[in-house]
Design a protein around this motif. Structure first.
Motif, mmCIF file in Angstrom:
data_model
loop_
_atom_site.group_PDB
_atom_site.id
_atom_site.type_symbol
_atom_site.label_atom_id
_atom_site.label_comp_id
_atom_site.label_asym_id
_atom_site.label_seq_id
_atom_site.Cartn_x
_atom_site.Cartn_y
_atom_site.Cartn_z
ATOM 1 N N UNK A 1 52.835 3.780 87.902
ATOM 2 C CA UNK A 1 53.764 3.397 86.710
ATOM 3 C C UNK A 1 52.890 2.808 85.583
ATOM 4 N N UNK A 2 51.572 2.430 85.868
ATOM 5 C CA UNK A 2 50.710 1.826 84.868
ATOM 6 C C UNK A 2 50.433 0.410 84.807
ATOM 7 N N UNK A 3 50.762 -0.139 86.186
ATOM 8 C CA UNK A 3 50.334 -1.550 86.370
ATOM 9 C C UNK A 3 48.913 -1.708 86.301
ATOM 10 N N UNK A 4 48.486 -3.010 85.761
ATOM 11 C CA UNK A 4 47.122 -3.101 85.389
ATOM 12 C C UNK A 4 46.418 -3.698 86.658
ATOM 13 N N UNK A 5 46.972 -4.063 87.559
ATOM 14 C CA UNK A 5 46.276 -4.590 88.950
ATOM 15 C C UNK A 5 46.415 -6.071 89.142
ATOM 16 N N UNK A 6 45.823 -6.524 90.073
ATOM 17 C CA UNK A 6 45.654 -7.980 90.536
ATOM 18 C C UNK A 6 47.227 -8.444 90.795
ATOM 19 N N UNK A 7 47.776 -7.409 91.288
ATOM 20 C CA UNK A 7 49.446 -7.805 91.614
ATOM 21 C C UNK A 7 49.641 -7.814 93.256
ATOM 22 N N UNK A 8 50.237 -8.820 93.557
ATOM 23 C CA UNK A 8 50.728 -8.984 95.255
ATOM 24 C C UNK A 8 51.956 -8.607 95.169
#
Length: 256
Positions: A32-39
């Motif tokens: 969906x386009x998340x930029x990352x570094x997501x827990x």
């Protein structure tokens, strides 16, 4: 391919009540386009899994967490990431363990052991997104209150070792330690320092082991790891062999 040091402030966290899999949720966010570094954490998983499709116990009371990274390093450095993650998990578990108990160690490449019993599952998965980015998800399950009833190998849980911390407390340590170790790893540029720290936590260096490969088993002594994170096997015939992937057992094949 973006690289560079990260800090604690670079990471975000979203807590869910229930999901099929925190890894699957991270991949959905990436697409969906998340930029990352997501827990992503969950109280309970309905479809958790381990390496090679093995099921992982997912009742409430344990920690289920996944971290989404986007283009974390050049492809040639990704192989060392599982060992870096294991080091961070080792440090997080060590932060809640009372002193004086069974030894906390890392079994190559990324099993966390307490008294030579596994207490954590770590699963790294990657997908190339339609826009060309690489989504890499690190899934981590830590046995706190529960563990498998009929395991294929010795297992334990933190509660058996005097740990009263909640999944949220354990995650707070994991959140911090992953950021710290990834800052050292630095997209693979700091792999030598990560491997130095990993060796200090390693289980069984110098001991007889069997390494099961897809097509054969090799026996010898665990001579440590090289600076890429490959296992070094001193074979019985005298040759020092470098191994990138395999299942490690102490003693005879199929042993603990």
């Amino acid at each position: 391919m973006k690289t560079g040091r990260v800090s604690l402030e670079d990471f975000r966290h979203e807590a869910l009540g229930e999901t099929s899999s925190t890894n699957a949720e991270c991949f959905a966010r990436a697409k969906a386009g998340d930029a990352g570094n997501l827990w992503i954490t969950a109280v309970r998983q309905t479809g958790g899994r381990g390496r090679r499709g093995r099921l992982w116990v997912s009742e409430a009371g344990n920690l289920y967490a996944s971290l989404l990274l986007i283009d974390p390093a050049p492809p040639e450095h990704i192989g060392s990431l599982p060992l870096a993650v294991a080091l961070a998990v080792y440090r997080a578990v060590g932060a809640v363990l009372p002193p004086g108990g069974a030894p906390l160690e890392i079994k190559w490449p990324n099993d966390i052991l307490i008294g030579r019993k596994k207490t954590c599952g770590i699963l790294l998965e990657a997908e190339t997104l339609p826009d060309g980015r690489m989504a890499l998800v690190i899934g981590i399950g830590i046995n706190i209150a529960h563990m498998p009833d009929s395991p294929a190998y010795p297992v334990t849980r933190l509660g058996e070792h005097g740990v009263s911390a909640s999944p949220e407390e354990v995650f707070a340590h994991l959140f911090r330690e992953i950021a710290y170790i990834l800052s050292i790893w630095n997209g693979g540029e700091g792999v030598a320092e990560v491997m130095r720290l990993w060796r200090s936590a390693a289980c069984g260096i110098g001991e007889a082991i069997t390494v099961n490969l897809p097509d054969r088993s090799l026996r010898g002594r665990f001579a440590g790891i090289d600076d890429k994170g490959f296992l070094l096997l001193q074979e019985d015939e005298g040759q020092l062999r470098s191994i990138a992937a395999g299942d490690v057992f102490w003693g005879e094949p199929g042993g603990a």
